[in-house]
Scaffold this motif. Structure first.
Motif, mmCIF file in Angstrom:
data_model
loop_
_atom_site.group_PDB
_atom_site.id
_atom_site.type_symbol
_atom_site.label_atom_id
_atom_site.label_comp_id
_atom_site.label_asym_id
_atom_site.label_seq_id
_atom_site.Cartn_x
_atom_site.Cartn_y
_atom_site.Cartn_z
ATOM 1 N N LEU A 1 -5.614 6.627 8.882
ATOM 2 C CA LEU A 1 -6.763 5.931 8.312
ATOM 3 C C LEU A 1 -7.169 4.738 9.169
ATOM 4 C CD1 LEU A 1 -5.794 5.884 4.502
ATOM 5 C CD2 LEU A 1 -7.449 7.377 5.618
ATOM 6 N N LEU A 2 -6.190 4.135 9.841
ATOM 7 C CA LEU A 2 -6.493 3.006 10.731
ATOM 8 C C LEU A 2 -7.092 3.490 12.047
ATOM 9 C CD1 LEU A 2 -3.248 0.893 10.140
ATOM 10 C CD2 LEU A 2 -5.491 0.601 9.067
ATOM 11 N N TRP B 1 -14.331 6.782 9.600
ATOM 12 C CA TRP B 1 -14.330 7.623 8.401
ATOM 13 C C TRP B 1 -13.748 6.867 7.211
ATOM 14 C CZ3 TRP B 1 -17.562 11.247 8.198
ATOM 15 C CH2 TRP B 1 -17.856 12.049 9.308
ATOM 16 N N THR B 2 -12.783 5.982 7.469
ATOM 17 C CA THR B 2 -12.220 5.166 6.402
ATOM 18 C C THR B 2 -13.288 4.247 5.810
ATOM 19 O OG1 THR B 2 -10.017 5.208 7.420
ATOM 20 C CG2 THR B 2 -10.462 3.451 5.833
ATOM 21 N N LEU C 1 -11.399 13.810 6.545
ATOM 22 C CA LEU C 1 -11.624 13.603 7.970
ATOM 23 C C LEU C 1 -10.804 12.429 8.496
ATOM 24 C CD1 LEU C 1 -15.494 14.143 8.161
ATOM 25 C CD2 LEU C 1 -13.680 15.785 8.656
ATOM 26 N N ALA C 2 -10.605 11.413 7.675
ATOM 27 C CA ALA C 2 -9.863 10.234 8.104
ATOM 28 C C ALA C 2 -8.386 10.532 8.345
ATOM 29 C CB ALA C 2 -10.003 9.117 7.083
ATOM 30 N N VAL C 3 -7.815 11.511 7.618
ATOM 31 C CA VAL C 3 -6.398 11.859 7.821
ATOM 32 C C VAL C 3 -6.227 12.970 8.855
ATOM 33 C CG1 VAL C 3 -5.782 11.136 5.492
ATOM 34 C CG2 VAL C 3 -6.350 13.541 5.922
ATOM 35 N N GLY C 4 -7.326 13.323 9.531
ATOM 36 C CA GLY C 4 -7.243 14.311 10.602
ATOM 37 C C GLY C 4 -7.496 15.732 10.179
ATOM 38 N N GLY D 1 -4.167 18.398 2.707
ATOM 39 C CA GLY D 1 -4.895 18.294 1.453
ATOM 40 C C GLY D 1 -4.349 17.195 0.555
ATOM 41 N N VAL D 2 -3.018 17.100 0.470
ATOM 42 C CA VAL D 2 -2.389 16.047 -0.331
ATOM 43 C C VAL D 2 -2.731 14.676 0.242
ATOM 44 C CG1 VAL D 2 -0.192 15.046 -1.051
ATOM 45 C CG2 VAL D 2 -0.516 17.531 -1.128
ATOM 46 N N SER D 3 -2.649 14.547 1.565
ATOM 47 C CA SER D 3 -2.953 13.266 2.213
ATOM 48 C C SER D 3 -4.405 12.882 2.019
ATOM 49 C CB SER D 3 -2.636 13.354 3.716
ATOM 50 O OG SER D 3 -1.296 13.724 3.946
#
Length: 336
Positions: A38-39, A44-45, A245-248, A298-300
């Motif tokens: 996220l950083l 996206w964050t 998108l933020a978690v890849g 998905g969980v992330s």
């Protein structure tokens, strides 16, 4: 005692669900590295946080449209502030005080003697939300109808079940609309005096009749609020797309918009704290089935979307601690 048991059960269920998730997908190895992204993927964050705020802003706009039909002098900034603070109670609530309770208490305190109009407006607000979610879900399903056979059997059953649930709710709403017409209620009291005269039923009918009267009188405002609500839910769902998108992760936006009404409905069930565990498991299953998103991703992504909305809940909590709940004095009273 009942409240304590309810809270304890919800805490237990959330804890068990999260423990099972993090046992299946190692928290340190699978989840934390993606949340750290996220950083790295900060655009996206920021977009996710912005969409979360936009959904709150539009929720306040939707409610304000209805409220202005009964309380014309109510400023929008008060409704927006109330909506943001209610986000804190929606996220932090463990069953005692929720966002709706805070909204009624806050505006009733600011608007002495207006508790009933505030409560009725909140019911209409939720009804417009139901209609808008049904419309949005139907549009998404029609847009991806050609891919229906590509979905697994279990997922098709889940989607069909939700479609029956939301469709049945809309049909029930339509039936209720006609059932609470004054002429029909008068006929019912004449034909079934015992049943319609039951004190509990009579009180419920009186409240629903009031909602019907306000909706009929403010039908243009209700329609406008429903249109705003479609955009509001889209913005809320997009915050989770940005989280993906933020978690890849990656998935077509249409698939996320198709999954989110079901995810949101599951997270709204009063079985866990803030939907934790239920939301992640549902989001994981739907995105894996619709777009082949890896389950840990998905969980992330679900946790990231929740964090974006948690951010504004924390802002609402700070605003609540600093709030001064004063009554709004009508202009004519001020002149007097």
């Amino acid at each position: 005692m009942k409240r304590l048991i309810s809270i304890s059960l919800r805490l237990l269920i959330s804890g068990v669900l999260l423990a099972l998730l993090f046992r299946e997908h190692n928290l340190i190895a699978d989840i934390v590295p993606r949340l750290r992204a996220l950083l790295t993927n900060w655009p996206w964050t920021l977009a996710g946080i912005a969409f979360a705020f936009l959904s709150l802003f539009l929720a306040a706009t939707r409610w304000h449209i209805i409220l202005r039909g009964q309380v014309p002098d109510l400023p929008f900034h008060i409704v927006l502030r109330t909506e943001i603070i209610s986000a804190f109670f929606n996220i932090s609530s463990v069953g005692v005080v929720g966002g709706d309770t805070y909204k009624i208490m806050s505006l009733s305190r600011r608007l002495p003697g207006q508790t009933m109009p505030v409560s009725v407006s909140l019911v209409l607000d939720h009804l417009t939300g139901l209609i808008s979610v049904a419309v949005l879900f139907a549009v998404c399903m029609l847009a991806r109808a050609s891919h229906w056979n590509e979905i697994g059997h279990d997922l098709r059953m889940l989607i069909t079940g939700y479609a029956m649930y939301v469709g049945g709710a809309v049909v029930g709403l339509a039936i209720s609309w006609f059932s609470f017409k004054p002429s029909l209620l008068t006929w019912g009291r004449r034909k079934f005096p015992r049943t319609m005269g039951n004190p509990r039923l009579a009180g419920l009918i009186a409240r629903l009749t009031r909602v019907h009267e306000v909706a009929a009188r403010l039908w243009r405002r209700t329609l406008s609020a429903s249109l705003v609500s479609i955009v509001m839910h889209t913005a809320f769902f997009m915050s989770f797309y940005c989280g993906l998108l933020a978690v890849g992760g990656a998935a077509p936006v249409l698939d996320v918009l198709t999954a989110m009404p079901i995810v949101d409905a599951a997270a709204s069930l009063p079985v866990s704290i803030s939907g934790l565990g239920v939301r992640e498991r549902t989001f994981e299953a739907l995105l894996a089935g619709l777009a082949n998103v890896p389950e840990a991703v998905g969980v992330s992504a679900s946790l990231a979307g929740w964090l974006f909305n948690l951010f504004w809940g924390i802002v609402g909590g700070v605003m609540f601690l600093r709030a001064k709940h004063t009554a709004i004095i009508p202009p004519e009273a001020q002149c007097a």
